[in-house]
Design a protein around this motif. Structure first.
Motif, PDB file in Angstrom:
ATOM      1  N   ILE A  52       0.909  -1.452   0.011  1.00 24.23           N
ATOM      2  CA  ILE A  52      -0.238  -0.349  -0.058  1.00 24.23           C
ATOM      3  C   ILE A  52       0.750   1.384   0.207  1.00 24.23           C
ATOM      4  CG2 ILE A  52      -1.531   1.397   1.165  1.00 24.23           C
ATOM      5  CD1 ILE A  52      -2.543  -1.195   2.834  1.00 24.23           C
ATOM      6  N   VAL A  53       0.645   2.263  -0.824  1.00 24.52           N
ATOM      7  CA  VAL A  53       1.946   3.080  -1.369  1.00 24.52           C
ATOM      8  C   VAL A  53       0.888   4.489  -0.013  1.00 24.52           C
ATOM      9  CG1 VAL A  53       3.201   2.177  -3.221  1.00 24.52           C
ATOM     10  CG2 VAL A  53       0.994   3.741  -3.680  1.00 24.52           C
ATOM     11  N   GLY A  54       1.321   5.563  -0.449  1.00 27.56           N
ATOM     12  CA  GLY A  54       0.673   6.347  -0.008  1.00 27.56           C
ATOM     13  C   GLY A  54       2.324   7.659   1.100  1.00 27.56           C
ATOM     14  N   SER A  55       3.282   6.988   0.643  1.00 25.28           N
ATOM     15  CA  SER A  55       4.282   7.515   0.501  1.00 25.28           C
ATOM     16  C   SER A  55       5.210   7.459   0.419  1.00 25.28           C
ATOM     17  CB  SER A  55       5.089   7.550   2.510  1.00 25.28           C
ATOM     18  OG  SER A  55       5.342   5.809   2.356  1.00 25.28           O
ATOM     19  N   ALA A  56       6.875   8.244   0.498  1.00 23.57           N
ATOM     20  CA  ALA A  56       7.583   8.556  -0.207  1.00 23.57           C
ATOM     21  C   ALA A  56       8.594   6.754  -0.204  1.00 23.57           C
ATOM     22  CB  ALA A  56       8.822   9.494  -0.063  1.00 23.57           C
ATOM     23  N   GLU A  57       8.926   6.387   1.062  1.00 16.12           N
ATOM     24  CA  GLU A  57       9.024   5.430   1.485  1.00 16.12           C
ATOM     25  C   GLU A  57       8.208   4.261   0.370  1.00 16.12           C
ATOM     26  OE1 GLU A  57      10.390   8.185   4.566  1.00 16.12           O
ATOM     27  OE2 GLU A  57       8.107   7.260   3.670  1.00 16.12           O
ATOM     28  N   GLY A  58       7.065   3.992   0.524  1.00 18.00           N
ATOM     29  CA  GLY A  58       6.279   3.266   0.033  1.00 18.00           C
ATOM     30  C   GLY A  58       6.878   2.691  -2.178  1.00 18.00           C
ATOM     31  N   THR A  59       6.677   4.339  -2.394  1.00 18.37           N
ATOM     32  CA  THR A  59       6.887   4.030  -3.542  1.00 18.37           C
ATOM     33  C   THR A  59       8.144   3.613  -3.756  1.00 18.37           C
ATOM     34  OG1 THR A  59       5.123   6.007  -4.299  1.00 18.37           O
ATOM     35  CG2 THR A  59       7.328   5.731  -6.147  1.00 18.37           C
ATOM     36  N   ALA A  60       9.875   3.902  -3.029  1.00 18.54           N
ATOM     37  CA  ALA A  60      11.072   3.694  -3.467  1.00 18.54           C
ATOM     38  C   ALA A  60      10.499   1.971  -2.863  1.00 18.54           C
ATOM     39  CB  ALA A  60      11.334   4.128  -1.878  1.00 18.54           C
ATOM     40  N   LEU A  61       9.813   1.408  -2.025  1.00 19.69           N
ATOM     41  CA  LEU A  61       9.732   0.044  -2.213  1.00 19.69           C
ATOM     42  C   LEU A  61       9.421  -0.991  -3.028  1.00 19.69           C
ATOM     43  CD1 LEU A  61      10.009  -2.909  -0.135  1.00 19.69           C
ATOM     44  CD2 LEU A  61       7.804  -2.111   1.030  1.00 19.69           C
ATOM     45  N   LEU A  62       8.207  -0.138  -3.624  1.00 18.35           N
ATOM     46  CA  LEU A  62       7.445  -0.214  -4.880  1.00 18.35           C
ATOM     47  C   LEU A  62       8.583  -0.699  -5.788  1.00 18.35           C
ATOM     48  CD1 LEU A  62       5.455  -2.029  -5.718  1.00 18.35           C
ATOM     49  CD2 LEU A  62       4.618   0.409  -6.777  1.00 18.35           C
ATOM     50  N   ARG A  63       9.214   0.404  -6.475  1.00 17.27           N
ATOM     51  CA  ARG A  63      10.958  -0.432  -7.243  1.00 17.27           C
ATOM     52  C   ARG A  63      11.320  -1.088  -7.150  1.00 17.27           C
ATOM     53  NH1 ARG A  63      10.762   6.097  -6.354  1.00 17.27           N
ATOM     54  NH2 ARG A  63      12.727   5.627  -5.185  1.00 17.27           N
ATOM     55  N   LEU A  64      12.069  -1.545  -5.461  1.00 17.35           N
ATOM     56  CA  LEU A  64      12.454  -2.647  -5.610  1.00 17.35           C
ATOM     57  C   LEU A  64      11.842  -3.827  -5.011  1.00 17.35           C
ATOM     58  CD1 LEU A  64      14.620  -1.853  -1.760  1.00 17.35           C
ATOM     59  CD2 LEU A  64      15.421  -1.503  -4.283  1.00 17.35           C
ATOM     60  N   CYS A  65      10.298  -4.061  -5.637  1.00 20.97           N
ATOM     61  CA  CYS A  65      10.543  -5.404  -5.576  1.00 20.97           C
ATOM     62  C   CYS A  65       8.600  -4.842  -6.573  1.00 20.97           C
ATOM     63  CB  CYS A  65       9.478  -5.101  -4.127  1.00 20.97           C
ATOM     64  SG  CYS A  65      10.454  -5.481  -2.484  1.00 20.97           S
ATOM     65  N   PRO A  66       9.309  -4.852  -8.047  1.00 21.39           N
ATOM     66  CA  PRO A  66       8.072  -4.350  -9.092  1.00 21.39           C
ATOM     67  C   PRO A  66       7.516  -5.718  -9.278  1.00 21.39           C
ATOM     68  CG  PRO A  66      10.840  -5.366  -9.974  1.00 21.39           C
ATOM     69  CD  PRO A  66      11.270  -4.990  -8.319  1.00 21.39           C
ATOM     70  N   ASP A  67       7.920  -7.322  -8.561  1.00 24.25           N
ATOM     71  CA  ASP A  67       6.706  -7.545  -8.461  1.00 24.25           C
ATOM     72  C   ASP A  67       5.278  -7.965  -7.683  1.00 24.25           C
ATOM     73  OD1 ASP A  67       8.353  -9.142 -10.766  1.00 24.25           O
ATOM     74  OD2 ASP A  67       9.181 -10.499  -9.952  1.00 24.25           O
ATOM     75  N   ALA A  68       5.471  -7.059  -6.543  1.00 21.69           N
ATOM     76  CA  ALA A  68       4.791  -6.302  -5.719  1.00 21.69           C
ATOM     77  C   ALA A  68       3.358  -6.087  -5.918  1.00 21.69           C
ATOM     78  CB  ALA A  68       5.063  -6.124  -4.746  1.00 21.69           C
ATOM     79  N   VAL A  69       2.522  -6.123  -5.932  1.00 25.60           N
ATOM     80  CA  VAL A  69       0.769  -5.562  -6.169  1.00 25.60           C
ATOM     81  C   VAL A  69       1.389  -3.979  -5.928  1.00 25.60           C
ATOM     82  CG1 VAL A  69      -1.507  -5.583  -6.368  1.00 25.60           C
ATOM     83  CG2 VAL A  69      -0.157  -8.449  -6.703  1.00 25.60           C
ATOM     84  N   ARG A  70       0.470  -2.895  -6.294  1.00 25.18           N
ATOM     85  CA  ARG A  70       0.548  -1.694  -5.650  1.00 25.18           C
ATOM     86  C   ARG A  70      -0.505  -1.194  -5.951  1.00 25.18           C
ATOM     87  NH1 ARG A  70       3.303   3.510  -8.457  1.00 25.18           N
ATOM     88  NH2 ARG A  70       2.749   5.170  -7.044  1.00 25.18           N
ATOM     89  N   LEU A  71      -1.223  -0.823  -4.331  1.00 26.38           N
ATOM     90  CA  LEU A  71      -2.363  -0.500  -4.036  1.00 26.38           C
ATOM     91  C   LEU A  71      -2.194   0.720  -3.141  1.00 26.38           C
ATOM     92  CD1 LEU A  71      -3.439  -3.831  -1.708  1.00 26.38           C
ATOM     93  CD2 LEU A  71      -3.841  -3.958  -3.862  1.00 26.38           C
ATOM     94  N   TYR A  72      -3.018   1.208  -3.774  1.00 24.36           N
ATOM     95  CA  TYR A  72      -3.308   3.086  -3.480  1.00 24.36           C
ATOM     96  C   TYR A  72      -4.471   2.662  -1.960  1.00 24.36           C
ATOM     97  CZ  TYR A  72      -1.487   4.626  -7.842  1.00 24.36           C
ATOM     98  OH  TYR A  72      -1.158   4.071  -8.898  1.00 24.36           O
ATOM     99  N   PRO A  73      -3.680   3.758  -1.505  1.00 25.82           N
ATOM    100  CA  PRO A  73      -4.873   4.039   0.280  1.00 25.82           C
ATOM    101  C   PRO A  73      -5.750   3.980   0.043  1.00 25.82           C
ATOM    102  CG  PRO A  73      -3.119   6.147  -0.197  1.00 25.82           C
ATOM    103  CD  PRO A  73      -3.029   4.947  -1.153  1.00 25.82           C
ATOM    104  N   GLU A  74      -6.979   3.812  -0.990  1.00 29.21           N
ATOM    105  CA  GLU A  74      -8.622   4.077  -0.750  1.00 29.21           C
ATOM    106  C   GLU A  74      -8.574   2.148  -1.578  1.00 29.21           C
ATOM    107  OE1 GLU A  74      -7.219   6.126  -5.119  1.00 29.21           O
ATOM    108  OE2 GLU A  74      -6.536   6.097  -2.561  1.00 29.21           O
ATOM    109  N   ASP A  75      -7.307   1.322  -1.817  1.00 23.27           N
ATOM    110  CA  ASP A  75      -7.911   0.079  -2.116  1.00 23.27           C
ATOM    111  C   ASP A  75      -8.366  -0.414  -1.162  1.00 23.27           C
ATOM    112  OD1 ASP A  75      -7.807   1.282  -5.194  1.00 23.27           O
ATOM    113  OD2 ASP A  75      -5.701   0.447  -4.527  1.00 23.27           O
TER     114      ASP A  75
END
Length: 216
Positions: A8-31
Motif C-alpha cells: 500500500i503506497v502513500g508515502s515516499a518510502e512505499g514508492t521506493a519499496l515498490l521500485r525495489l520489489c517490482p513484482d509486488a501488487v501496488r495498492l493505493y490507500p483507498e483500495d
C-alpha cells in the motif's frame, strides 16, 4: 508459484519499496486488500492511522503476514519551540486572538481549522482550490519541493506568528520546522494517533528483506 505480495503506497518510502520489489501488487490507500496475495506491507502516509487500522484488520481476517513501513517522527533540536498535541481541535485555545497562523495539516484535519476563526489563518494544501474553513482564511499552494530559505521567506512575508503542522517525519516537509526554529516561531505539532499492533520497520531496506521471507 507463490502469490505476490502487496504494497500500500502513500508515502515516499512505499514508492521506493515498490521500485525495489517490482513484482509486488501496488495498492493505493483507498483500495481494498485483494485476495490472492501472500503478504501485505502498509506504507501509507504515517498520519493515516484510520487506514492503517483498516489494513491491519483486513490482513488479520485473512491470516496475511502484515508489516507497517513507517518513517520516524520528527526529533526536536536546540532552539525548537514545539507544543505537541494529540488533536488539532485542542490547538485553538492556545492560539492568541489575531495571531497569524500558518497551517500545513492534512485533509482529515481540515474541519478542525474552523475553530480558528479568531486567528488570521493561512492554509497550505496540495489542493489549493478547497473552500476556506473560516472567513478570511487564505489558501496557499502546497506543491514542493520546499527549502529552508523559501519557507523562511514565506513566513516573513506573511508575518507568521505560529506554525501548525503534523508529525509526518521525513525530509521533504522538514524545512518548515527548520525555518520556524531559525525565526523563533513556535510550532504546534500534531502527534500521530495510536497505531495498530504488529511488526513495524523504519526503512525501505528492512521492508524489502521482510518481503523476501514473508509468506514463503
Amino acid at each position: 508459484m507463490n502469490d505476490p505480495a502487496a504494497i500500500i503506497v502513500g508515502s515516499a518510502e512505499g514508492t521506493a519499496l515498490l521500485r525495489l520489489c517490482p513484482d509486488a501488487v501496488r495498492l493505493y490507500p483507498e483500495d481494498a486488500v485483494p485476495h490472492g496475495i501472500r503478504a501485505l506491507v502498509d506504507a501509507r502516509h504515517p498520519m493515516d492511522r484510520a487506514g492503517h487500522w483498516r489494513s491491519w484488520r483486513a490482513a488479520n481476517a485473512r491470516g496475511l503476514p502484515y508489516l507497517r513501513l513507517e518513517r520516524p517522527g520528527y526529533a526536536p533540536r536546540p532552539g525548537d519551540r514545539w507544543i505537541r498535541l494529540r488533536h488539532l481541535r485542542a490547538a485553538s485555545a492556545l492560539v492568541p486572538r489575531g495571531a497569524r497562523v500558518l497551517a500545513t495539516t492534512g485533509g482529515e484535519d481540515y474541519a478542525a481549522l474552523s475553530r480558528f476563526a479568531h486567528a488570521r489563518l493561512f492554509i497550505r494544501r496540495r489542493s489549493g482550490r478547497a473552500r476556506p474553513p473560516v472567513q478570511g482564511a487564505v489558501m496557499l499552494p502546497g506543491e514542493g519541493p520546499f527549502t529552508i530559505g523559501s519557507e523562511m521567506a514565506l513566513m516573513r512575508r506573511l508575518g507568521i506568528d505560529l506554525l501548525i503542522t503534523r508529525d509526518a517525519g521525513g525530509e521533504g516537509s522538514y524545512p518548515k520546522l527548520a525555518a520556524a526554529r531559525r525565526l523563533n516561531i513556535p510550532v504546534i505539532l500534531i502527534a500521530r494517533a495510536p497505531a495498530p499492533p504488529g511488526r513495524r520497520v523504519r526503512t525501505v531496506q528492512e521492508a524489502a528483506s521482510w518481503l523476501v521471507s514473508a509468506g514463503s
